[in-house]
Design a protein around this motif. Structure first.
Motif, PDB file in Angstrom:
ATOM      1  N   CYS A   1       3.608  -6.997  49.509  1.00 53.81           N
ATOM      2  CA  CYS A   1       3.874  -5.594  49.818  1.00 53.81           C
ATOM      3  C   CYS A   1       5.323  -5.258  49.463  1.00 53.81           C
ATOM      4  CB  CYS A   1       3.593  -5.329  51.295  1.00 53.81           C
ATOM      5  SG  CYS A   1       3.858  -3.619  51.788  1.00 53.81           S
ATOM      6  N   ASN A   2       6.242  -6.117  49.862  1.00 51.49           N
ATOM      7  CA  ASN A   2       7.662  -5.917  49.549  1.00 51.49           C
ATOM      8  C   ASN A   2       7.929  -5.993  48.050  1.00 51.49           C
ATOM      9  OD1 ASN A   2       8.413  -5.517  52.217  1.00 51.49           O
ATOM     10  ND2 ASN A   2       8.809  -7.688  52.567  1.00 51.49           N
ATOM     11  N   ASP A   3       7.242  -6.907  47.357  1.00 50.38           N
ATOM     12  CA  ASP A   3       7.410  -7.035  45.906  1.00 50.38           C
ATOM     13  C   ASP A   3       7.052  -5.735  45.193  1.00 50.38           C
ATOM     14  OD1 ASP A   3       8.064  -9.699  46.320  1.00 50.38           O
ATOM     15  OD2 ASP A   3       6.272 -10.510  45.320  1.00 50.38           O
TER      16      ASP A   3
ATOM     17  N   MET B   1      16.692 -11.114  51.046  1.00 48.66           N
ATOM     18  CA  MET B   1      15.335 -10.785  50.647  1.00 48.66           C
ATOM     19  C   MET B   1      14.663 -12.022  50.041  1.00 48.66           C
ATOM     20  SD  MET B   1      14.117  -7.435  48.665  1.00 48.66           S
ATOM     21  CE  MET B   1      12.998  -7.613  47.315  1.00 48.66           C
TER      22      MET B   1
ATOM     23  N   ARG C   1      10.374 -13.033  44.826  1.00 49.82           N
ATOM     24  CA  ARG C   1       9.060 -12.464  44.498  1.00 49.82           C
ATOM     25  C   ARG C   1       8.024 -13.589  44.422  1.00 49.82           C
ATOM     26  NH1 ARG C   1      10.265  -7.134  41.269  1.00 49.82           N
ATOM     27  NH2 ARG C   1      11.716  -6.358  42.822  1.00 49.82           N
TER      28      ARG C   1
ATOM     29  N   ALA D   1       9.572  -3.007  45.977  1.00 48.53           N
ATOM     30  CA  ALA D   1      10.833  -3.266  45.276  1.00 48.53           C
ATOM     31  C   ALA D   1      10.707  -2.937  43.791  1.00 48.53           C
ATOM     32  CB  ALA D   1      11.259  -4.721  45.464  1.00 48.53           C
TER      33      ALA D   1
ATOM     34  N   ARG E   1       5.047 -10.370  51.786  1.00 50.11           N
ATOM     35  CA  ARG E   1       5.921 -10.537  50.624  1.00 50.11           C
ATOM     36  C   ARG E   1       5.422  -9.721  49.431  1.00 50.11           C
ATOM     37  NH1 ARG E   1       6.746 -16.536  49.405  1.00 50.11           N
ATOM     38  NH2 ARG E   1       7.798 -15.699  47.571  1.00 50.11           N
TER      39      ARG E   1
END
Length: 184
Positions: A80-82, A1, A4, A85, A78
């Motif tokens: 969006c994933n942060d 992954m 952040r 998560a 990224r």
């Protein structure tokens, strides 16, 4: 992954939002954070092919340089994933990215941008009607995230508006928790 986003990358992302934004697009990180919070809280997975155009007001911007398009897309994915998560790993400590303002009565948390982003996310994800308890949570967010409520918001005092902050935070956490249970 991937790691952040750091402050410099977040500033770059916000700059790209403003540079390539229009009247219908997400223009700041607070609104984008709300949008991604709603997507992460959605009962269904929404692909970037569906949400990327929604962020930019309906269609992907015409970029001045290929490097801008690459940065825009990579930073967007990224971030969006942060957000997803953070919700998944630290829900009880999740804090929406609200704007802050120095008003006549002192420092103020501004809910509108984040809530507008959240409501946009629920539309893109095509949320179904919610049970009464969760619908009440969504109403705490939609109060600040829909133009229909501007008149009501204008009639609220500074203290009444600031009292909504913990309600919106609790609503975001509660809706994520509910939708996560629905998926499993």
């Amino acid at each position: 992954m991937l790691p952040r986003l750091n402050d410099k990358e977040l500033a770059r992302l916000e700059d790209l939002l403003i540079t390539y934004g229009n009247d219908f697009s997400v223009l700041n990180l607070a609104e984008l954070n709300g949008f991604f919070t709603a997507l992460a809280s959605s009962p269904t997975t929404v692909t970037p092919e569906k949400w990327l155009p929604a962020v930019s007001g309906g269609k992907v911007p015409k970029f001045k340089r290929p490097a801008h398009e690459e940065a825009y897309t990579a930073l967007m994915l990224r971030y969006c994933n942060d957000v997803a998560a953070e919700l998944a790993e630290q829900l009880e400590h999740f804090e929406p990215l609200f704007e802050e303002n120095e008003g006549e009565e002192g420092p103020a948390i501004i809910l509108e941008e984040w809530c507008f982003g959240y409501m946009r996310g629920t539309q893109v994800a095509q949320w179904d009607a919610l049970p009464p308890e969760q619908d009440a949570l969504l109403k705490a967010i939609s109060l600040h995230g829909l133009e229909d409520n501007f008149e009501l918001l204008d009639s609220m005092s500074f203290d009444e508006l600031q009292a909504c902050v913990p309600l919106v935070i609790d609503a975001a956490r509660g809706l994520y928790r509910y939708q996560k249970q629905q998926r499993h």
